[in-house]
Design an enzyme around this catalytic site. Structure first.
Site, short mmCIF file in Angstrom:
data_model
loop_
_atom_site.label_atom_id
_atom_site.label_comp_id
_atom_site.label_asym_id
_atom_site.label_seq_id
_atom_site.Cartn_x
_atom_site.Cartn_y
_atom_site.Cartn_z
N ASP A 204 25.02 -91.44 -59.24
CA ASP A 204 25.97 -91.09 -59.28
C ASP A 204 27.24 -92.03 -58.99
O ASP A 204 27.04 -93.30 -59.23
CB ASP A 204 26.52 -89.96 -57.90
CG ASP A 204 26.48 -90.68 -56.78
OD1 ASP A 204 26.27 -92.10 -56.70
OD2 ASP A 204 26.79 -90.00 -55.74
N ASP A 206 30.82 -93.38 -56.87
CA ASP A 206 31.61 -92.95 -55.73
C ASP A 206 32.78 -93.45 -55.76
O ASP A 206 33.00 -94.69 -56.07
CB ASP A 206 30.72 -93.28 -54.59
CG ASP A 206 29.26 -92.90 -54.59
OD1 ASP A 206 29.02 -91.57 -54.41
OD2 ASP A 206 28.27 -93.65 -54.99
N ASP A 408 31.29 -88.57 -56.76
CA ASP A 408 31.68 -88.12 -55.35
C ASP A 408 33.13 -88.77 -55.11
O ASP A 408 33.41 -90.12 -55.37
CB ASP A 408 30.68 -88.91 -54.28
CG ASP A 408 29.34 -88.03 -54.19
OD1 ASP A 408 29.59 -86.90 -54.69
OD2 ASP A 408 28.58 -88.43 -53.98
P1 TTP Z 1 25.13 -92.24 -52.36
O1 TTP Z 1 25.94 -92.04 -53.48
O2 TTP Z 1 24.23 -91.23 -52.05
O3 TTP Z 1 24.10 -93.63 -52.58
P2 TTP Z 1 24.41 -94.95 -53.47
O4 TTP Z 1 25.75 -94.95 -54.19
O5 TTP Z 1 24.17 -96.08 -52.37
O6 TTP Z 1 23.37 -95.08 -54.21
P3 TTP Z 1 23.21 -94.38 -55.71
O7 TTP Z 1 23.19 -95.40 -56.58
O8 TTP Z 1 21.71 -93.75 -55.61
O9 TTP Z 1 24.09 -93.46 -56.00
O10 TTP Z 1 25.98 -92.68 -51.20
C1 TTP Z 1 26.72 -93.47 -50.80
C2 TTP Z 1 27.25 -93.86 -49.51
O11 TTP Z 1 28.06 -92.97 -49.19
C3 TTP Z 1 26.17 -94.04 -48.71
O12 TTP Z 1 26.44 -95.28 -48.02
C4 TTP Z 1 26.15 -93.13 -47.70
C5 TTP Z 1 27.71 -92.71 -47.71
N1 TTP Z 1 27.78 -91.13 -47.61
C6 TTP Z 1 28.61 -90.55 -46.26
O13 TTP Z 1 29.05 -91.74 -45.49
N2 TTP Z 1 28.75 -89.44 -46.07
C7 TTP Z 1 28.27 -88.64 -47.01
O14 TTP Z 1 28.44 -87.34 -46.55
C8 TTP Z 1 27.49 -88.97 -48.01
C9 TTP Z 1 26.67 -88.05 -49.04
C10 TTP Z 1 27.49 -90.21 -48.29
MN MN Z 2 26.43 -93.41 -55.40
MN MN Z 3 27.40 -90.64 -53.83
#
Ligand code: TTP
Ligand code: MN
Ligand code: MN
Ligand code: MN
Length: 484
Positions: A204, A206, A408
């Protein structure tokens, strides 16, 4: 003394937040094996066991060289009995029996496929598995009532399981920036998550949003979402308000991964042709899209009516090249690999033919034809929605020029920004280790909102990640070295 014993002499600290863990490392075969066991433990809701495997894998990721023999591991922390056994097996035989058994087990494959649907967690997947539902297509046929997130997850299953590339993340960033600046000039947008750690792909994208005038950010998310929705950029969204201030709970809730920021879990509609992308910033876009779409504006409907499939497939093909390339370029050690692995489990094809279609997950159909799914209309939920992939052969339209991407969004007050940035940059294990370090070594509680010193009974302020590491008595670890 054998050569290579020097590894054992290197002293490696035991918390991942004390170490530098780069994206590319020297022990991928070992860490892949351990992460499969971690996945399996987590899917079986055995969190403790999952963390043990993840810590062992993270230790190996931080080593400066390849481990060639178990004797090199003497004196290293984080390696439990079980992990050591697996490591030894892989070092000696090239594979671990337990890992092989796991990857080939129906339950593991089914749980992976089902939790790969956006909106489906381990509990739900397990319940479905026990009912004989092993694949998203089984789920589709089952007629189960799905919630809104799960319906979207099923509808965009293929695409959401394609890695999001860095350039797609950048394009999404431009859209988010347009939206945020349209409703709150002066707001600041930061790319967080895996992309901030230097990953070239992600599951995703973020973003963290804040505004230097504390308070201006309140209620921002609904406005941003409305703007995005009006521009046709959202296929799905669920917004949650900020519940931090109202919460009566104690300071910096300990050991919780969930924070209380205003946030939005969404699925974006990202234009994939260059023309579209150029138009994809700001107001102009509305027109750009209309021109370009005529057809696509109907897409709102057409998404559900079959162009999509075709397009879904096209995009997939278009992206295969990219994916293949990325696999070679040193890898996206995470997302891409996992998917690649998922595919390998199911089809055994080479990376260049990667095709994460539902058909691959169906053990009864995958070898028979490229499009073995029934040509049936399936109604999901209360809105009659044909699920895209069911219409795999549909010829009713040309190639689609967009794809679905999970995004996100998080909004933080300026005073909590550094904590939010640190908390949302990851990796998940790195975050967990930071909190564990804080509690056990410093008698502090760390969250994405604040840091609380329990001995001095006060909050410790910080306006940068560096200050937070300093409060915690840790060497600063930059985002690119937080890939634990
Ligand atoms: P992710 O987007 O799940 O993971 P990522 O970006 O490290 O890997 P990917 O490339 O697969 O997307 O989560 C990003 C960060 O957000 C992770 O450190 C955890 C944090 N997080 C929170 O702090 N609270 C939450 O509710 C969620 C869903 C994530
Ligand atoms: Mn992510
Ligand atoms: Mn995420
Ligand atoms: Mn078969």
């Amino acid at each position: 003394e054998k050569p290579g014993l020097e590894l054992a002499v290197v002293s490696v600290p035991s918390y991942a937040c004390q170490r530098h863990t780069p994206l590319l490392h020297h022990n991928i075969t070992l860490t892949d094996a351990l992460s499969i066991l971690a996945d399996n433990a987590e899917l079986g809701e055995n969190e403790g066991r999952g963390v043990a495997f993840r810590r062992a894998a993270a230790l190996l990721k931080s080593l400066p060289q390849e481990v060639r023999g178990a004797e090199q591991l003497r004196g290293l922390p984080c390696l439990g009995e079980h992990s050591l056994r697996v490591i030894k097996e892989v070092l000696e035989d090239g594979v671990s029996h337990e890992v092989e058994t796991t990857t080939h087990s129906e339950q593991f494959k089914a749980m992976k496929a089902l939790t790969g649907i956006f909106g489906v967690g381990a509990k739900t997947a397990d319940r479905w598995f026990r009912e004989g539902i092993h694949t998203p297509s089984d789920l589709q046929r089952s007629g189960h009532t799905l919630n809104r997130a799960q319906r979207a997850g099923l509808q965009y299953y293929d695409e959401l399981n394609l890695p999001v590339t860095k350039s797609e993340a950048v394009a999404i960033g431009q859209i988010v920036e347009s939206a945020v600046h349209a409703v709150l000039p002066g707001a600041e947008i930061t790319l967080i998550g895996g992309f901030r750690r230097g990953k070239q792909t992600g599951h995703d994208v973020d973003f963290l949003i804040t505004h230097p005038d504390e308070g201006r950010e309140e209620g921002l998310m609904p406005k941003v979402v409305s703007w995005l929705e009006a521009q046709g950029f959202l296929l799905y969204q669920k917004t949650t308000g900020n519940s931090y201030l109202e919460s009566k709970e104690g300071p910096a809730r300990p050991a919780s991964n969930m924070d209380r920021f205003e946030r939005c879990f969404s699925i974006f509609r990202l234009s994939t042709d260059n023309e579209g992308r150029e138009n994809q910033t700001g107001r102009e876009n509305q027109t750009g899209r209309e021109n370009q779409t005529g057809r696509e504006i109907q897409t709102g409907r057409e998404i559900q009516t079959g162009r999509e499939i075709q397009t879904g497939r096209e995009i997939q093909t278009g992206r295969e090249i990219q994916t293949g390339r990325e696999i070679q370029t040193g890898r996206e050690i995470q997302t891409g690999r996992e998917i690649q692995k998922g595919r390998e489990i199911q089809t055994g094809d080479g990376p260049q033919t990667y095709s994460p279609t539902l058909t691959n997950t169906d053990p009864h159909t995958h070898s028979d034809s490229p499009h073995p799914l029934p040509q049936t209309l399936v109604v999901v939920g209360d809105h009659a929605q044909k699920v895209s992939w069911v219409l795999g052969h549909s010829q009713c339209s040309g190639p689609r020029s967009w794809r679905a991407v999970r995004v996100d969004l998080v909004v933080s007050p300026y005073s909590q920004f550094a904590f939010a940035l640190l908390g949302w940059t990851g990796s998940k294990l790195f975050e967990r280790e930071l909190r564990r370090w804080a509690v056990h070594e410093k008698a502090m509680t760390l969250s994405s909102h604040a840091l609380y010193d329990r001995k001095r009974t006060q909050y410790l302020r910080a306006s940068s990640e560096e200050e937070i590491f300093a409060h915690l008595g840790l060497e600063y670890i930059p985002p690119c070295d937080r890939n634990a």
